[in-house]
Every structure is written in C-alpha cells, then in structure tokens.
Design a protein around this motif. Structure first.
Motif, PDB file in Angstrom:
ATOM      1  N   ILE A  20       0.863  -1.185   0.000  1.00 24.44           N
ATOM      2  CA  ILE A  20       0.000   0.000   0.000  1.00 24.44           C
ATOM      3  C   ILE A  20       0.901   1.239   0.000  1.00 24.44           C
ATOM      4  O   ILE A  20       1.642   1.472   0.957  1.00 24.44           O
ATOM      5  N   SER A  21       0.827   2.010  -1.066  1.00 27.73           N
ATOM      6  CA  SER A  21       1.696   3.190  -1.211  1.00 27.73           C
ATOM      7  C   SER A  21       1.188   4.361  -0.372  1.00 27.73           C
ATOM      8  O   SER A  21      -0.021   4.614  -0.322  1.00 27.73           O
ATOM      9  N   PRO A  22       2.103   5.119   0.261  1.00 30.84           N
ATOM     10  CA  PRO A  22       1.666   6.309   1.002  1.00 30.84           C
ATOM     11  C   PRO A  22       1.054   7.350   0.081  1.00 30.84           C
ATOM     12  O   PRO A  22       0.287   8.206   0.526  1.00 30.84           O
ATOM     13  N   GLY A  23       1.368   7.274  -1.227  1.00 26.24           N
ATOM     14  CA  GLY A  23       0.776   8.216  -2.172  1.00 26.24           C
ATOM     15  C   GLY A  23      -0.724   8.061  -2.308  1.00 26.24           C
ATOM     16  O   GLY A  23      -1.409   8.973  -2.797  1.00 26.24           O
ATOM     17  N   TRP A  24      -1.242   6.931  -1.878  1.00 32.15           N
ATOM     18  CA  TRP A  24      -2.690   6.704  -1.983  1.00 32.15           C
ATOM     19  C   TRP A  24      -3.460   7.330  -0.825  1.00 32.15           C
ATOM     20  O   TRP A  24      -4.690   7.332  -0.819  1.00 32.15           O
TER      21      TRP A  24
ATOM     22  N   VAL B  76     -10.275   7.299   1.981  1.00 36.62           N
ATOM     23  CA  VAL B  76      -8.958   6.716   1.727  1.00 36.62           C
ATOM     24  C   VAL B  76      -9.096   5.244   1.362  1.00 36.62           C
ATOM     25  O   VAL B  76      -8.423   4.753   0.440  1.00 36.62           O
ATOM     26  N   VAL B  77      -9.956   4.521   2.058  1.00 40.19           N
ATOM     27  CA  VAL B  77     -10.178   3.112   1.749  1.00 40.19           C
ATOM     28  C   VAL B  77     -10.650   2.954   0.305  1.00 40.19           C
ATOM     29  O   VAL B  77     -10.168   2.078  -0.428  1.00 40.19           O
TER      30      VAL B  77
ATOM     31  N   ILE C 291      -7.728   3.419  -2.040  1.00 38.47           N
ATOM     32  CA  ILE C 291      -6.844   2.249  -2.056  1.00 38.47           C
ATOM     33  C   ILE C 291      -7.477   1.123  -2.871  1.00 38.47           C
ATOM     34  O   ILE C 291      -6.802   0.482  -3.690  1.00 38.47           O
ATOM     35  N   ILE C 292      -8.756   0.890  -2.684  1.00 35.52           N
ATOM     36  CA  ILE C 292      -9.443  -0.157  -3.444  1.00 35.52           C
ATOM     37  C   ILE C 292      -9.367   0.136  -4.936  1.00 35.52           C
ATOM     38  O   ILE C 292      -9.110  -0.757  -5.754  1.00 35.52           O
ATOM     39  N   ALA C 293      -9.561   1.413  -5.306  1.00 32.56           N
ATOM     40  CA  ALA C 293      -9.497   1.794  -6.722  1.00 32.56           C
ATOM     41  C   ALA C 293      -8.095   1.562  -7.286  1.00 32.56           C
ATOM     42  O   ALA C 293      -7.947   1.073  -8.421  1.00 32.56           O
ATOM     43  N   GLU C 294      -7.063   1.899  -6.505  1.00 35.22           N
ATOM     44  CA  GLU C 294      -5.692   1.696  -6.973  1.00 35.22           C
ATOM     45  C   GLU C 294      -5.381   0.206  -7.136  1.00 35.22           C
ATOM     46  O   GLU C 294      -4.760  -0.216  -8.115  1.00 35.22           O
TER      47      GLU C 294
ATOM     48  N   GLY D 218      -3.149  10.552   0.028  1.00 35.12           N
ATOM     49  CA  GLY D 218      -3.311  11.981  -0.186  1.00 35.12           C
ATOM     50  C   GLY D 218      -2.117  12.766   0.329  1.00 35.12           C
ATOM     51  O   GLY D 218      -1.079  12.190   0.695  1.00 35.12           O
ATOM     52  N   ASP D 219      -2.240  14.063   0.393  1.00 30.92           N
ATOM     53  CA  ASP D 219      -1.144  14.950   0.770  1.00 30.92           C
ATOM     54  C   ASP D 219      -1.049  15.072   2.291  1.00 30.92           C
ATOM     55  O   ASP D 219      -1.315  16.127   2.882  1.00 30.92           O
ATOM     56  N   VAL D 220      -0.686  13.947   2.935  1.00 27.76           N
ATOM     57  CA  VAL D 220      -0.536  13.910   4.387  1.00 27.76           C
ATOM     58  C   VAL D 220       0.736  13.139   4.712  1.00 27.76           C
ATOM     59  O   VAL D 220       1.240  12.382   3.885  1.00 27.76           O
ATOM     60  N   GLN D 221       1.247  13.343   5.914  1.00 30.79           N
ATOM     61  CA  GLN D 221       2.416  12.579   6.334  1.00 30.79           C
ATOM     62  C   GLN D 221       2.029  11.102   6.449  1.00 30.79           C
ATOM     63  O   GLN D 221       1.046  10.755   7.120  1.00 30.79           O
ATOM     64  N   SER D 222       2.790  10.249   5.809  1.00 35.17           N
ATOM     65  CA  SER D 222       2.458   8.824   5.832  1.00 35.17           C
ATOM     66  C   SER D 222       3.653   8.012   5.343  1.00 35.17           C
ATOM     67  O   SER D 222       4.583   8.546   4.738  1.00 35.17           O
ATOM     68  N   VAL D 223       3.601   6.731   5.598  1.00 36.42           N
ATOM     69  CA  VAL D 223       4.652   5.812   5.171  1.00 36.42           C
ATOM     70  C   VAL D 223       3.992   4.600   4.512  1.00 36.42           C
ATOM     71  O   VAL D 223       2.803   4.353   4.693  1.00 36.42           O
TER      72      VAL D 223
END
Length: 211
Positions: free
Chosen positions: A83-87, A178-179, A182-185, A89-94
């Motif tokens: 699961i990419s952090p790019g999915w 967000v879920v 992710i499902i769409a990606e 949105g523009d928030v801090q994530s890993v």
C-alpha cells in the motif's frame, strides 16, 4: 503474530472462508534441532463446522515435525499487497502492507491409513474438479495398488486448533474516502494492482457499513 484489536479476525465463518480459499499453508514446528517448516495443501475437516483441518505430509516430514507428539503451527496466508503512502493523499504517511492471515496451533492427531486415503481423495477432487477432464485419484490410469503405495509415502493428520490468532489488516484505521482510493488503486492497472486484495478490502468495508 502480534495482535491488534482493530485488526483482529474472530468470526469463525470468515476464518473458514479464509482457510477454504487459501489451502496452501506453511507448517511450522519447534524441534530439538531448531525450527522446521514445510508447505502443504490443507483442507477444512468436512465432519466439523469449526476450524478443524485435515492434511498430510510426505515422509519423512512426519518425523521432522514430530507429527502427533509436538505442537504444530499452520500459517494461512490470504490476499496481501503493498500500500503506497501516495494513496493517502497529501498527508504525512509511510508505506504499509495490507494482508489477511491466520495462525492455527495445536497437537495434531495422526490419521489411520484409511482416513488418510479419504483426505488424499478429497484433496485431488477439490482441485481436479475444475479441470475440463478431471483426473481423480481412483480413476484410470491409476490402479488401487498405485494409490495405496502413494498413501504409504504420506502421513495424514487432523488438527483441532487449541489456539487461533488471526489478523485482517485492510486499512480499517483509515477514513472511508482513503479506503475507497486504495481499493481503486488495487483494482486498476498500476504496478501494485491486486484484484484479490481489492476484493477483500471491499468485503471488509461493506461489512463495516452493513446495518
């Protein structure tokens, strides 16, 4: 497997579904010589409605595992993927990894040769029935002597787990938007597309909103 209450999987029907859909398992034992792992197909016991499973190992894996004498851990691995952090949105994530997995532990019962033959027959039937021209275990060109020799090279077991730890980590800690992203990606054609994982996430998301 470290458990997290948010991701705990405890519903027996869902666990049976996981086992049924993902029969290729890792068998792990702790032996005087260290850890031993093997890989075999395992099926739900057709005579039980709980999480009892049946399977077999080839000789001498039965001796390596101390089958029937020591605790056996079966690792069931369902859909899983990156699961990419790019999915998010523009928030801090890993990055993370979504997955569904279960650990079944207990001391297995060793089956009689007759019981083992039934399990082997079920195993062949389970997978051959999808073939256009199934090759079942007792059908030609196999003869009974061949099948019985095959059985003698294996040891069947039944495991009634005394401990079950199961985890379904499918972004339940994220917002519904967000879920859905992710499902769409995962459903798309990107480098980490994974339709099976997307379907599992959809199933979990629908269950959370069902009245």
């Amino acid at each position: 497997m470290r458990q997290n209450p948010s991701f705990a999987m405890t519903d027996v029907a869902e666990l049976r579904r996981l086992i049924d859909r993902h029969p290729w398992m890792t068998l792990v034992s702790s032996t005087p010589d260290g850890l031993v792992a093997s890989h075999y197909a395992v099926l739900l016991d057709e005579d039980s409605d709980d999480l009892t499973v049946v399977g077999h190992v080839g000789k001498p894996d039965d001796l390596l595992h101390g089958l029937g004498d020591r605790e056996l851990l079966l690792v069931v691995q369902g859909p899983h993927g990156y699961i990419s952090p790019g999915w998010y949105g523009d928030v801090q994530s890993v990055p993370t990894w979504n997955f569904v997995s279960a650990h079944l532990s207990g001391i297995p019962e060793v089956l009689t040769p007759q019981e083992n033959l039934k399990v082997l027959d079920r195993l062949v039937e389970r997978f051959e029935r999808r073939m256009p021209e199934p090759r079942r275990m007792w059908e030609r060109p196999n003869d009974p002597a061949y099948v019985e020799r095959l059985e003698r090279g294996t040891v069947g077991f039944r495991l009634r787990p005394t401990r079950v730890v199961a985890k379904r980590k499918l972004s339940q800690n994220k917002t519904s938007d967000v879920v859905e992203t992710i499902i769409a990606e995962l459903s798309g054609d990107g480098p980490y597309a994974d339709p099976a994982l997307a379907a599992e996430m959809r199933r979990a998301a629908d269950a959370r909103v069902r009245p």
